[in-house]
Every structure is written in structure tokens, then in C-alpha cells.
Design a protein around this motif. Sequence first.
Motif, PDB file in Angstrom:
ATOM      1  N   GLY A  45     -44.122  -8.889 -18.486  1.00 44.01           N
ATOM      2  CA  GLY A  45     -43.761  -9.519 -17.202  1.00 44.01           C
ATOM      3  C   GLY A  45     -43.079  -8.580 -16.233  1.00 44.01           C
ATOM      4  N   ILE A  46     -42.768  -7.331 -16.644  1.00 41.98           N
ATOM      5  CA  ILE A  46     -42.151  -6.381 -15.708  1.00 41.98           C
ATOM      6  C   ILE A  46     -43.251  -5.450 -15.205  1.00 41.98           C
ATOM      7  CG2 ILE A  46     -40.317  -4.684 -15.358  1.00 41.98           C
ATOM      8  CD1 ILE A  46     -38.887  -5.758 -17.779  1.00 41.98           C
ATOM      9  N   ASP A  47     -43.839  -5.806 -14.065  1.00 44.42           N
ATOM     10  CA  ASP A  47     -44.958  -5.028 -13.547  1.00 44.42           C
ATOM     11  C   ASP A  47     -44.631  -4.474 -12.177  1.00 44.42           C
ATOM     12  OD1 ASP A  47     -46.683  -5.438 -15.634  1.00 44.42           O
ATOM     13  OD2 ASP A  47     -47.305  -7.397 -14.852  1.00 44.42           O
ATOM     14  N   LEU A  48     -45.330  -3.409 -11.779  1.00 40.39           N
ATOM     15  CA  LEU A  48     -45.205  -2.924 -10.408  1.00 40.39           C
ATOM     16  C   LEU A  48     -45.852  -3.943  -9.487  1.00 40.39           C
ATOM     17  CD1 LEU A  48     -46.079   0.876 -10.266  1.00 40.39           C
ATOM     18  CD2 LEU A  48     -43.912  -0.227  -9.780  1.00 40.39           C
ATOM     19  N   ASP A  49     -45.209  -4.238  -8.360  1.00 36.50           N
ATOM     20  CA  ASP A  49     -45.780  -5.179  -7.396  1.00 36.50           C
ATOM     21  C   ASP A  49     -46.774  -4.419  -6.510  1.00 36.50           C
ATOM     22  OD1 ASP A  49     -46.391  -6.984  -5.479  1.00 36.50           O
ATOM     23  OD2 ASP A  49     -44.338  -7.330  -4.793  1.00 36.50           O
ATOM     24  N   ASN A  50     -48.071  -4.622  -6.762  1.00 41.80           N
ATOM     25  CA  ASN A  50     -49.070  -3.861  -6.003  1.00 41.80           C
ATOM     26  C   ASN A  50     -49.445  -4.528  -4.682  1.00 41.80           C
ATOM     27  OD1 ASN A  50     -49.307  -1.750  -7.850  1.00 41.80           O
ATOM     28  ND2 ASN A  50     -50.572  -3.026  -9.183  1.00 41.80           N
ATOM     29  N   SER A  51     -48.770  -5.673  -4.393  1.00 39.27           N
ATOM     30  CA  SER A  51     -49.122  -6.375  -3.155  1.00 39.27           C
ATOM     31  C   SER A  51     -48.356  -5.812  -1.950  1.00 39.27           C
ATOM     32  CB  SER A  51     -48.802  -7.861  -3.297  1.00 39.27           C
ATOM     33  OG  SER A  51     -47.406  -8.024  -3.423  1.00 39.27           O
ATOM     34  N   ILE A  52     -47.445  -4.845  -2.201  1.00 44.14           N
ATOM     35  CA  ILE A  52     -46.623  -4.325  -1.096  1.00 44.14           C
ATOM     36  C   ILE A  52     -47.485  -3.522  -0.121  1.00 44.14           C
ATOM     37  CG2 ILE A  52     -44.634  -2.890  -0.530  1.00 44.14           C
ATOM     38  CD1 ILE A  52     -43.551  -3.374  -3.273  1.00 44.14           C
ATOM     39  N   ASN A  53     -47.204  -3.722   1.169  1.00 37.24           N
ATOM     40  CA  ASN A  53     -47.908  -3.000   2.231  1.00 37.24           C
ATOM     41  C   ASN A  53     -47.699  -1.481   2.080  1.00 37.24           C
ATOM     42  OD1 ASN A  53     -48.786  -1.922   4.618  1.00 37.24           O
ATOM     43  ND2 ASN A  53     -47.780  -3.444   5.921  1.00 37.24           N
ATOM     44  N   GLN A  54     -48.779  -0.728   2.009  1.00 40.86           N
ATOM     45  CA  GLN A  54     -48.686   0.725   1.771  1.00 40.86           C
ATOM     46  C   GLN A  54     -48.509   1.524   3.064  1.00 40.86           C
ATOM     47  OE1 GLN A  54     -48.991   2.204  -1.366  1.00 40.86           O
ATOM     48  NE2 GLN A  54     -49.158   0.222  -2.360  1.00 40.86           N
ATOM     49  N   ASN A  55     -48.680   0.862   4.225  1.00 39.44           N
ATOM     50  CA  ASN A  55     -48.627   1.613   5.481  1.00 39.44           C
ATOM     51  C   ASN A  55     -47.197   2.014   5.842  1.00 39.44           C
ATOM     52  OD1 ASN A  55     -51.348   1.330   5.820  1.00 39.44           O
ATOM     53  ND2 ASN A  55     -51.127  -0.648   6.875  1.00 39.44           N
ATOM     54  N   GLU A  56     -47.076   3.163   6.522  1.00 41.48           N
ATOM     55  CA  GLU A  56     -45.770   3.579   7.054  1.00 41.48           C
ATOM     56  C   GLU A  56     -45.783   3.394   8.556  1.00 41.48           C
ATOM     57  OE1 GLU A  56     -44.179   7.383   5.953  1.00 41.48           O
ATOM     58  OE2 GLU A  56     -44.857   7.171   3.882  1.00 41.48           O
ATOM     59  N   ASN A  57     -44.655   2.989   9.122  1.00 41.71           N
ATOM     60  CA  ASN A  57     -44.543   2.899  10.581  1.00 41.71           C
ATOM     61  C   ASN A  57     -43.566   3.959  11.061  1.00 41.71           C
ATOM     62  OD1 ASN A  57     -46.217   0.571  11.014  1.00 41.71           O
ATOM     63  ND2 ASN A  57     -44.617  -0.606   9.983  1.00 41.71           N
ATOM     64  N   PRO A  58     -43.860   4.582  12.199  1.00 42.05           N
ATOM     65  CA  PRO A  58     -42.927   5.604  12.693  1.00 42.05           C
ATOM     66  C   PRO A  58     -41.651   4.968  13.228  1.00 42.05           C
ATOM     67  CG  PRO A  58     -44.723   5.282  14.248  1.00 42.05           C
ATOM     68  CD  PRO A  58     -45.028   4.412  13.067  1.00 42.05           C
ATOM     69  N   LEU A  59     -40.533   5.695  13.083  1.00 38.23           N
ATOM     70  CA  LEU A  59     -39.268   5.244  13.668  1.00 38.23           C
ATOM     71  C   LEU A  59     -39.322   5.578  15.157  1.00 38.23           C
ATOM     72  CD1 LEU A  59     -36.711   4.106  12.277  1.00 38.23           C
ATOM     73  CD2 LEU A  59     -35.778   6.409  12.328  1.00 38.23           C
ATOM     74  N   PRO A  60     -38.949   4.645  16.054  1.00 36.49           N
ATOM     75  CA  PRO A  60     -38.974   4.985  17.480  1.00 36.49           C
ATOM     76  C   PRO A  60     -38.126   6.245  17.757  1.00 36.49           C
ATOM     77  CG  PRO A  60     -38.497   2.660  17.159  1.00 36.49           C
ATOM     78  CD  PRO A  60     -38.513   3.279  15.794  1.00 36.49           C
ATOM     79  N   GLU A  61     -38.656   7.139  18.597  1.00 32.19           N
ATOM     80  CA  GLU A  61     -38.005   8.431  18.891  1.00 32.19           C
ATOM     81  C   GLU A  61     -36.523   8.286  19.245  1.00 32.19           C
ATOM     82  OE1 GLU A  61     -38.750  11.753  19.110  1.00 32.19           O
ATOM     83  OE2 GLU A  61     -40.634  11.386  18.034  1.00 32.19           O
ATOM     84  N   HIS A  62     -36.212   7.235  20.053  1.00 29.95           N
ATOM     85  CA  HIS A  62     -34.844   7.159  20.581  1.00 29.95           C
ATOM     86  C   HIS A  62     -33.799   6.772  19.520  1.00 29.95           C
ATOM     87  CE1 HIS A  62     -36.060   2.924  20.835  1.00 29.95           C
ATOM     88  NE2 HIS A  62     -34.787   2.631  20.833  1.00 29.95           N
ATOM     89  N   ILE A  63     -34.225   6.397  18.312  1.00 26.20           N
ATOM     90  CA  ILE A  63     -33.192   6.152  17.285  1.00 26.20           C
ATOM     91  C   ILE A  63     -33.209   7.186  16.152  1.00 26.20           C
ATOM     92  CG2 ILE A  63     -32.701   3.686  17.675  1.00 26.20           C
ATOM     93  CD1 ILE A  63     -34.603   3.086  15.405  1.00 26.20           C
ATOM     94  N   ILE A  64     -34.070   8.195  16.276  1.00 27.16           N
ATOM     95  CA  ILE A  64     -34.045   9.267  15.272  1.00 27.16           C
ATOM     96  C   ILE A  64     -32.758  10.077  15.471  1.00 27.16           C
ATOM     97  CG2 ILE A  64     -35.189  11.368  14.461  1.00 27.16           C
ATOM     98  CD1 ILE A  64     -37.842  10.093  15.106  1.00 27.16           C
ATOM     99  N   ASN A  65     -32.025  10.276  14.382  1.00 20.28           N
ATOM    100  CA  ASN A  65     -30.734  10.979  14.386  1.00 20.28           C
ATOM    101  C   ASN A  65     -29.685  10.289  15.256  1.00 20.28           C
ATOM    102  OD1 ASN A  65     -31.792  12.850  12.610  1.00 20.28           O
ATOM    103  ND2 ASN A  65     -32.499  14.198  14.251  1.00 20.28           N
ATOM    104  N   ARG A  66     -29.695   8.961  15.206  1.00 24.78           N
ATOM    105  CA  ARG A  66     -28.721   8.176  15.967  1.00 24.78           C
ATOM    106  C   ARG A  66     -27.918   7.278  15.035  1.00 24.78           C
ATOM    107  NH1 ARG A  66     -29.410  11.199  19.203  1.00 24.78           N
ATOM    108  NH2 ARG A  66     -30.381  11.117  21.245  1.00 24.78           N
ATOM    109  N   MET A  67     -26.676   6.964  15.463  1.00 25.10           N
ATOM    110  CA  MET A  67     -25.847   5.996  14.735  1.00 25.10           C
ATOM    111  C   MET A  67     -25.709   4.761  15.596  1.00 25.10           C
ATOM    112  SD  MET A  67     -23.026   8.546  13.364  1.00 25.10           S
ATOM    113  CE  MET A  67     -23.568  10.201  12.999  1.00 25.10           C
ATOM    114  N   ILE A  68     -25.924   3.621  14.986  1.00 24.74           N
ATOM    115  CA  ILE A  68     -25.942   2.378  15.743  1.00 24.74           C
ATOM    116  C   ILE A  68     -24.698   1.562  15.383  1.00 24.74           C
ATOM    117  CG2 ILE A  68     -27.260   0.229  16.112  1.00 24.74           C
ATOM    118  CD1 ILE A  68     -29.767   2.003  15.303  1.00 24.74           C
TER     119      ILE A  68
END
Length: 314
Positions: A45-68
Motif C-alpha cells: 500500500g506504500i506506492d509512488l503517486d504517479n498521478s502527480i502533474n509532471q510539468n514545471e511552471n516558471p517562477l515569474p521574473e519579478h519574484i526571483i530572488n525576492r523576499m515577500i
Amino acid sequence: MGRTLARKIISLMKKKNGTSTSSFGTNGRENHNSTKFYTSRLYEGIDLDNSINQNENPLPEHIINRMICSSAEHMKELPDNSIHLMITSPPYNVSKEYDEDLSLSEYLNMLQKVFEETYRVLVTGGRACINIANLGRKPYIPLSDYISRMMIEIGYNMRGEIIWNKSASAGSSTAWGSWMSASNPTLRDVHEYILIFSKGDYKRNLKKKEKEYKKNTISRDNFMAWTKSIWEMNTESAKKIGHPAPFPVELPRRLIELYSFTNDIILDPFMGSGTTALAALKLERNFVGYDVSEEYIQLAQKRIAIHLNQIKFI
Ligand SMILES: C[S@@+](CC[C@H](N)C(=O)[O-])C[C@H]1O[C@@H](n2cnc3c(N)ncnc32)[C@H](O)[C@@H]1O
């Protein structure tokens, strides 16, 4: 046949056939075939969940290296599947300057919201590393245990835990309860935990194009040392940094080199004085961070501006 030649042949045969799970005691591991172990009922019963979305989305430029400056319970600035590695040390709720005096269940609820958000924003194969110490004595509150269970319930796969041995730099606590008596001796913790999880797959699979700009930076010796589950590291001085509970820059440094590639995005949802950000920039990764305190965000920005060039990792 000479003895050396015989030894060589045995070693080659071992490599070819590999070792497998022993039914009596523990054996060495060479080219180990673990099918027997992972198909045992322990793993039912301990299996990898293969239903997870494999796509990556880019982080918007204006929050790269930013603290919110906002609570990490809602990281609405971050798209789903956009972070490669999360490293954090949560507030301890032990009446530090920034702590809110929450009940244990309110505190765990707050952490759960943050780690559910983290799950949403991690890419498939992304990792989450949580530095935590257990609290109190009457009774002892095993936060590391509660958090491991919480993470597994959220859906993370646990990869392991590191014991951070702080004994070389920990102050000598004299809270030993009953001195040299079995009446009520008290343990004095000189360790903390770093709990490590993956979202979905344990493996990060880089696409062909990514291999051109995402590189490993870890040295052979460091890889050998840091894949062992006990780490010796000195603590960081709160006074020197100007934050009540900073971790040493060596802590995110090791996790970043072990679990991420250059140009990956590293998240710290409880950024404090910005130690994770410092390590990420120094190692040619990018970061994004959250903290509820404007004062700490300013401190973190100042630290990066002043200290980035002074850090030397060996
Ligand atoms: C243990 S400290 C992190 C220290 C950090 N690792 C460093 O090296 O400086 C926890 C931080 O979480 C922040 N914090 C508390 N609640 C928060 C929340 N809901 N969202 C984001 N940050 C929060 C506190 O202001 C504090 O700076």
C-alpha cells in the motif's frame, strides 16, 4: 590460482550478481538487489503517486530572488510546480521575539497549511527539508515525530532524517534534573533534526535542454560525508546575526549541494535573517522567501548585500 586473483574474481562475481536482503543479520551492500525487501508486506500500500502533474511552471521574473513580507500559509505569488527545493526552520512557538504563543494544535495547523502550500508549489521530484528541535521535558514534545507524520499525510515521501549534532558548540546546560541520582535525571538535547521529503518521485529527471545549464556542484569528499545521517555543525550566534534563531549557513549549503542543481529555485517559507537565500546565491541557485516580519526581511537583504562576497565554502 593466486590468492589475489581469486579475491578479484569473487569481488567481480559479487558485483555482477549483487547482494540481496539477508534473511539473517545484516550483510554488506554491493550492487544491492532490494526487490525482496520492497515487495515484502511492510511496503504493502506504500506506492509512488504517479498521478502527480509532471510539468514545471516558471517562477515569474519579478519574484526571483525576492523576499515577500506575508504569511507562508498562502504563497499566492508562487505558481504550482515551480520550486525545486524547500529548506526551512519553522518558528518554534517557544516565546521567541517573533512567536505567537499558539496552542500545540494551532501551531501544528499553521505548519500544516505552510507545508500543504509547499507541496503545491514543489515540482515533481522536488525536495523539502525541515530543521526542527524537540521541546520541553514534562512531557517532551516530539515535534520531529509530529511533523514527519504530518508530511506523510500531506502526501510527501520521506527520504530520511539527519541528526544535527551540535555538541561541539552547544552551551553546557546544567538542567540535569536530579544530579547523579535515578530519582529524576533529565536528558540534555545536543541535537536537532533535519527531516527530508520528496514530492512524488525520489529522482529528479532533468530534460536534455536543462542538462546544459543545471549542474551538480558537490565534491566527492563532501558527497561521501553528507550522505551520512549524522552531521556535526556549529550553531550560529543570534547576537551576531541580529535574529533570535538563525541556523548556520553551512546547513542550507549542504542541503542545496546534495539536493539541487545550479539555477534551481530554492524556497524558504520562514526566511528569518535570510540564511537560505545567502547559501542559494553563493551556490549559483535562485531563491524566493517569506517572512511575516518586515524587520527581518530588511535584515536579510542587508546580510546578503554585505556578506555574500565574504562567504567561503570548503
Ligand atoms: C526559526 S526562524 C527562521 C530563521 C532562519 N532559518 C535564519 O537562519 O535566520 C522562523 C521565522 O519565521 C517567521 N514566521 C513566523 N510565522 C510565519 C508565517 N506564518 N509565515 C512566514 N514567516 C513566519 C518569523 O518571523 C521568523 O523569522
